[in-house]
Scaffold this motif. Structure first.
Motif, PDB file in Angstrom:
ATOM      1  N   GLY A 110       6.554 -14.696   1.562  1.00  0.00           N
ATOM      2  CA  GLY A 110       5.450 -15.123   2.414  1.00  0.00           C
ATOM      3  C   GLY A 110       4.099 -14.691   1.875  1.00  0.00           C
ATOM      4  O   GLY A 110       3.130 -15.469   1.909  1.00  0.00           O
ATOM      5  N   VAL A 111       4.026 -13.471   1.370  1.00  0.00           N
ATOM      6  CA  VAL A 111       2.768 -12.987   0.778  1.00  0.00           C
ATOM      7  C   VAL A 111       2.406 -13.823  -0.443  1.00  0.00           C
ATOM      8  O   VAL A 111       1.248 -14.221  -0.622  1.00  0.00           O
ATOM      9  CB  VAL A 111       2.888 -11.498   0.403  1.00  0.00           C
ATOM     10  N   PHE A 112       3.395 -14.095  -1.280  1.00  0.00           N
ATOM     11  CA  PHE A 112       3.151 -14.910  -2.475  1.00  0.00           C
ATOM     12  C   PHE A 112       2.691 -16.315  -2.095  1.00  0.00           C
ATOM     13  O   PHE A 112       1.691 -16.827  -2.622  1.00  0.00           O
ATOM     14  CB  PHE A 112       4.430 -14.984  -3.314  1.00  0.00           C
ATOM     15  N   LEU A 113       3.400 -16.952  -1.174  1.00  0.00           N
ATOM     16  CA  LEU A 113       3.088 -18.337  -0.813  1.00  0.00           C
ATOM     17  C   LEU A 113       1.702 -18.465  -0.199  1.00  0.00           C
ATOM     18  O   LEU A 113       0.931 -19.368  -0.560  1.00  0.00           O
ATOM     19  CB  LEU A 113       4.142 -18.865   0.167  1.00  0.00           C
ATOM     20  N   VAL A 114       1.367 -17.587   0.739  1.00  0.00           N
ATOM     21  CA  VAL A 114       0.056 -17.662   1.388  1.00  0.00           C
ATOM     22  C   VAL A 114      -1.051 -17.360   0.391  1.00  0.00           C
ATOM     23  O   VAL A 114      -2.101 -18.028   0.379  1.00  0.00           O
ATOM     24  CB  VAL A 114      -0.004 -16.714   2.595  1.00  0.00           C
ATOM     25  N   GLN A 156       3.030  -4.284  -6.276  1.00  0.00           N
ATOM     26  CA  GLN A 156       2.876  -4.784  -7.643  1.00  0.00           C
ATOM     27  C   GLN A 156       2.232  -6.164  -7.660  1.00  0.00           C
ATOM     28  O   GLN A 156       1.375  -6.451  -8.513  1.00  0.00           O
ATOM     29  CB  GLN A 156       4.231  -4.834  -8.345  1.00  0.00           C
ATOM     30  N   LEU A 157       2.612  -7.020  -6.713  1.00  0.00           N
ATOM     31  CA  LEU A 157       2.004  -8.346  -6.613  1.00  0.00           C
ATOM     32  C   LEU A 157       0.494  -8.224  -6.430  1.00  0.00           C
ATOM     33  O   LEU A 157      -0.285  -8.971  -7.048  1.00  0.00           O
ATOM     34  CB  LEU A 157       2.623  -9.124  -5.454  1.00  0.00           C
ATOM     35  N   THR A 158       0.074  -7.294  -5.602  1.00  0.00           N
ATOM     36  CA  THR A 158      -1.355  -7.081  -5.365  1.00  0.00           C
ATOM     37  C   THR A 158      -2.075  -6.725  -6.657  1.00  0.00           C
ATOM     38  O   THR A 158      -3.172  -7.230  -6.943  1.00  0.00           O
ATOM     39  CB  THR A 158      -1.563  -5.962  -4.335  1.00  0.00           C
ATOM     40  N   ALA A 172      -8.388  -8.134  -4.600  1.00  0.00           N
ATOM     41  CA  ALA A 172      -7.064  -8.004  -4.002  1.00  0.00           C
ATOM     42  C   ALA A 172      -6.722  -6.532  -3.850  1.00  0.00           C
ATOM     43  O   ALA A 172      -6.750  -5.770  -4.829  1.00  0.00           O
ATOM     44  CB  ALA A 172      -6.012  -8.703  -4.867  1.00  0.00           C
ATOM     45  N   ASN A 173      -6.441  -6.130  -2.639  1.00  0.00           N
ATOM     46  CA  ASN A 173      -6.080  -4.742  -2.360  1.00  0.00           C
ATOM     47  C   ASN A 173      -4.875  -4.699  -1.431  1.00  0.00           C
ATOM     48  O   ASN A 173      -4.519  -5.699  -0.797  1.00  0.00           O
ATOM     49  CB  ASN A 173      -7.266  -4.008  -1.715  1.00  0.00           C
ATOM     50  N   CYS A 174      -4.260  -3.532  -1.356  1.00  0.00           N
ATOM     51  CA  CYS A 174      -3.035  -3.367  -0.580  1.00  0.00           C
ATOM     52  C   CYS A 174      -3.184  -2.166   0.353  1.00  0.00           C
ATOM     53  O   CYS A 174      -3.662  -1.104  -0.068  1.00  0.00           O
ATOM     54  CB  CYS A 174      -1.856  -3.149  -1.533  1.00  0.00           C
ATOM     55  N   VAL A 175      -2.772  -2.336   1.590  1.00  0.00           N
ATOM     56  CA  VAL A 175      -2.759  -1.244   2.558  1.00  0.00           C
ATOM     57  C   VAL A 175      -1.307  -0.897   2.877  1.00  0.00           C
ATOM     58  O   VAL A 175      -0.492  -1.782   3.174  1.00  0.00           O
ATOM     59  CB  VAL A 175      -3.515  -1.620   3.844  1.00  0.00           C
ATOM     60  N   CYS A 176      -0.992   0.383   2.808  1.00  0.00           N
ATOM     61  CA  CYS A 176       0.360   0.864   3.088  1.00  0.00           C
ATOM     62  C   CYS A 176       0.338   1.738   4.334  1.00  0.00           C
ATOM     63  O   CYS A 176       0.071   2.945   4.253  1.00  0.00           O
ATOM     64  CB  CYS A 176       0.900   1.667   1.905  1.00  0.00           C
TER      65      CYS A 176
END
Length: 250
Positions: A110-114, A156-158, A172-176
């Motif tokens: 879903g993250v990849f597709l969007v 890793q995608l981010t 592009a950033n990632c929140v954990c």
């Protein structure tokens, strides 16, 4: 100034809804995405600057239609928050391929597709992607073979997105998030698990949905204009404390 538009997936509840409300407070419009149409309608009912769109981010055809409808409605997309996810925990021995795919198709696919579908719009606005992973993507834990792996892949995608899309002005950033005091967490976490988390978290408490939203909205804003490729653990210091939590080894 032109009013900015954020697209938030998994917006019907929890962190996604808190993020939607904070965006609106900051003067943004929000496209709220969720596959739970009934819950989404309730969440969006009193939010004048938001519009609800019922789509499943794990289905490519729905994602393409979603982006077309959002851009038709708002004319632009300035930020995408990939928050939709499923939490399906269980021992490795009980994780068959169907269970594995059920987690991966939303949390990673879903993250990849969007992201792929919204990249053209983000190029036009030099916008921001914020992907929501989890502390489980940074540190291993029992019962999370599919969930933790999906979230590690989102991290890793981010980084891949930041490396390649930066030349187009897209950040592009990632929140954990660490343990967050959501209704679901409080319903399934026993007193023993809650106490164990408190002992392992330097701030000695769960986070709130609003606290996670603050980090997300900051990363989407112009205040973070030189921040990309980063993984931010909003976890009360949990990632700094090593492994443990015997109460979770059940």
């Amino acid at each position: 100034m032109t009013q900015k538009v954020a697209l938030v997936t998994g917006a019907a509840r929890g962190i996604g809804l808190a993020t939607t409300k904070l965006f609106i407070e900051e003067g943004w419009k929000v496209a709220m995405i969720d596959r739970d149409g009934d819950e989404l309608a309730v969440a969006a009912k009193d939010l004048d600057q938001a519009q609800a769109f019922v789509f499943d981010v794990s289905i490519p055809e729905q994602v393409d239609q979603m982006v077309a409808e959002v851009t038709a409605a708002f004319g632009r997309i300035d930020a995408v928050v990939n928050n939709a996810g499923v939490a399906d925990f269980g021992p490795i021995a009980e994780t068959d391929f169907a269970r594995w795919r059920r987690v991966m198709e939303t949390n990673l696919d879903g993250v990849f597709l969007v992201s792929q579908a919204t990249t053209p719009a983000l190029k036009e606005t030099k916008g921001a992607l914020v992907n929501i992973a989890s502390i489980s993507g940074l540190r291993a834990s029992t019962l999370r073979v599919a969930y933790g792996t999906s979230k590690a892949a989102v991290i890793q995608l981010t980084k891949q997105q930041a490396a390649e899309l930066g030349e187009h002005g897209i950040r592009a950033n990632c929140v954990c998030p660490g343990p967050v005091r959501t209704k679901l967490a409080m319903a399934v976490h026993s007193p023993e698990i809650i106490a164990a988390y408190h002992d392992a978290i330097p701030l000695n408490r769960y986070g709130s949905e609003r606290e996670i939203a603050e980090v997300i909205v900051f990363l989407c804003s112009d205040r973070a204009s030189y921040v990309t490729g980063q993984v931010v653990a909003a976890d009360g210091g949990f990632d700094s404390t090593g492994v443990g939590l015997p109460a979770l080894r059940v």
